[in-house]
Design a protein around this motif. Sequence first.
Motif, PDB file in Angstrom:
ATOM      1  N   GLY A  71     -46.866 -45.890   8.766  1.00 17.68           N
ATOM      2  CA  GLY A  71     -47.679 -45.826   7.738  1.00 17.68           C
ATOM      3  C   GLY A  71     -49.004 -46.511   6.895  1.00 17.68           C
ATOM      4  N   LEU A  72     -48.713 -47.710   7.524  1.00 20.12           N
ATOM      5  CA  LEU A  72     -49.833 -49.062   6.995  1.00 20.12           C
ATOM      6  C   LEU A  72     -50.443 -48.974   8.157  1.00 20.12           C
ATOM      7  CD1 LEU A  72     -46.485 -51.238   5.939  1.00 20.12           C
ATOM      8  CD2 LEU A  72     -47.905 -49.813   4.926  1.00 20.12           C
ATOM      9  N   SER A  73     -52.132 -49.242   7.765  1.00 17.26           N
ATOM     10  CA  SER A  73     -52.564 -49.777   8.637  1.00 17.26           C
ATOM     11  C   SER A  73     -52.692 -51.209   8.552  1.00 17.26           C
ATOM     12  CB  SER A  73     -53.735 -49.071   8.355  1.00 17.26           C
ATOM     13  OG  SER A  73     -54.585 -49.779   6.889  1.00 17.26           O
ATOM     14  N   VAL A  74     -52.757 -52.220  10.292  1.00 17.99           N
ATOM     15  CA  VAL A  74     -53.296 -53.189  10.654  1.00 17.99           C
ATOM     16  C   VAL A  74     -54.068 -53.595  11.313  1.00 17.99           C
ATOM     17  CG1 VAL A  74     -52.300 -55.497  11.586  1.00 17.99           C
ATOM     18  CG2 VAL A  74     -50.820 -54.102  10.043  1.00 17.99           C
ATOM     19  N   SER A  75     -55.706 -54.125  10.708  1.00 17.77           N
ATOM     20  CA  SER A  75     -56.287 -54.137  11.632  1.00 17.77           C
ATOM     21  C   SER A  75     -56.380 -55.378  11.901  1.00 17.77           C
ATOM     22  CB  SER A  75     -57.545 -53.800  11.190  1.00 17.77           C
ATOM     23  OG  SER A  75     -57.882 -54.752  10.121  1.00 17.77           O
ATOM     24  N   GLY A  76     -57.867 -55.801  13.251  1.00 21.35           N
ATOM     25  CA  GLY A  76     -58.623 -56.679  13.505  1.00 21.35           C
ATOM     26  C   GLY A  76     -57.790 -57.376  14.581  1.00 21.35           C
ATOM     27  N   THR A  77     -57.808 -58.606  16.079  1.00 19.49           N
ATOM     28  CA  THR A  77     -57.319 -58.841  16.670  1.00 19.49           C
ATOM     29  C   THR A  77     -57.071 -59.719  16.277  1.00 19.49           C
ATOM     30  OG1 THR A  77     -59.171 -57.172  17.520  1.00 19.49           O
ATOM     31  CG2 THR A  77     -57.043 -58.450  19.379  1.00 19.49           C
TER      32      THR A  77
END
Length: 475
Positions: A71-77
């Motif tokens: 349930g964590l969020s990781v953003s970006g590429t």
Amino acid sequence: MKTYDVIVIGGGSGGLTVAAGAAQFGAKVALVEKRNELGGDCLHFGCVPSKSLIAVAKEVYHLHQSAQAFGLSVSGTLKWQDAKRRVEQAVGTIQDHDGAQRFRDLGVDVIFASATFQDEHSIKLSSGTTIKGKRIVIATGSSPIVPPVEGAEQITQLTNETVFSMDELPKRIVMIGGGPVGLELSQALSRLGAEVIVVDSGDRLLQKEDEDIAEVVRKQIEKEITFFPSTTVEKVTKRDNKTFVTLKGNHSQEVVADALFFASGRKPNTDKLRLDKAEVKVDDKGAIIVKETLQTSQPHIYAVGDVNGQFPFTHGAGHEGKVVVANAVFGLRRKVSYDHVPWAFYTDPEIFHLGMTEEEVRYQHNEDYKVYRMDSKSVDRMIAENDKSSLIKIITDNKGIILGAHGVGNSAGDWMQQLVYMKTNGDSVKKISNSVYPYPSRGEIVKHAGDLYWRERLFGSKLSTLMNKYVSIFR
Ligand SMILES: Cc1cc2nc3c(=O)[nH]c(=O)nc-3n(C[C@H](O)[C@H](O)[C@H](O)COP(=O)(O)OP(=O)(O)OC[C@H]3O[C@@H](n4cnc5c(N)ncnc54)[C@H](O)[C@@H]3O)c2cc1C
Ligand SMILES: NC(=O)c1ccc[n+]([C@@H]2O[C@H](COP(=O)([O-])OP(=O)(O)OC[C@H]3O[C@@H](n4cnc5c(N)ncnc54)[C@H](O)[C@@H]3O)[C@@H](O)[C@H]2O)c1
């Protein structure tokens, strides 16, 4: 004209093994390499950069998977340049270890030039010099096959020789070929952000692998890439500012793409060597024909590695190189055998392959064989790590002698190593239970598979009734 005991043509995995081995045993050796650095395909365009890219891609993929699961969020590429930098660092570090000076320190004359045969003992260098060799070892490797595709000049064309140095990651890639190069790299490129369609003229992926093992990898890979079996590329066209790749075969259709990646096999590097001048024979694929002693049609000329088309792996080239040192330096008649030589494919999950698959054993031995099979559900470490897909199969004759061993899972190429040792020694599967494994290690999957042999004998046979009687009397 300078004369050497051994001239080695090609400074890749095979050539370096021969040059170092021969020099250490006192032979006067010249090593001729046409690029301006040693290491060959494996270091510059193959094993090392691909495994480095695969590792970066795996980190990124599992980061996203874990974040989602918790349930964590990781953003970006990930930026392609960052991935590329990691690859360059890995190649650079190994290049420092394997530099020309290391071989010069061993007494090898390292010559950076392109070599061609002038006659059966003379090698002409691109510098204009000619050198002579009592024995000559051809280790010139192989190159990617690039089948002609109409209109291909209108799209970015990639091979293993260009992919690691490209400036940006194409958005949509059509990979021609689902062999080890195609699969390892399409999974990595897809994890780094490209959309990848793999087309293969064959009807299924991983045809040489044990069917149960291949199935585990196919299930995972097909979640990440699109696979079109029995399909190939017909042409490339441009319209409305888009590039279309036309596929033909089972999946005849047009797809929009930014790059074509040729991973459709390898051709041995023999066409520029002027082998005719030395009367060295090649087969219809251009591979140098060798005997089991790795001698070519000229007894004093040997061929190792991809150029002979026998076992096109880095460790295959190294294994052959040792045989050639024994034969070319000591005049022995050692024969090469690949019976106990494994391979590993670094897809995620990883594949380990040793000896015959169950399908091959069934064909040769009818039903007269045993399979000891264990999966991750019975291995505490794998349960603890939520690994649900690892699998091992050990295939034996009816006396327990190992004919094949296959594994799939995280680091399978590492935890299966005991079986290489055992198969090389002609051991029975029953010996596995003599070894104690640290708890909880992934390698316990091997032990549990070996324990099945004893379980079957001790608890599922007449012997178990006798043992029960003995124990009740003894009590
Ligand atoms: C993408 C990819 C990933 C791979 N991954 C793995 C892996 O993980 N594990 C594994 O075991 N194998 C792997 N392989 C296979 C492995 O790279 C080859 O089997 C291995 O490099 C073969 O070694 P070689 O010595 O025969 O040839 P090479 O390493 O290619 O060396 C041949 C050398 O000869 C030189 N040469 C050619 N012609 C001449 C000439 N006329 N004069 C002078 N020099 C010449 C070339 O420049 C080159 O340096 C991979 C291959 C690819 C393409
Ligand atoms: N982890 C490793 O050890 C590793 C990794 C990569 C490569 N390698 C070595 O490199 C060698 C070469 O691998 P590769 O994958 O380049 O070759 P390959 O010959 O193993 O596979 C090529 C694939 O392309 C398909 N193909 C051929 N022509 C086609 C066409 N026109 N259209 C569509 N599909 C086509 C074939 O059916 C095949 O599946 C392997 O044999 C292996 O020894 C090893």
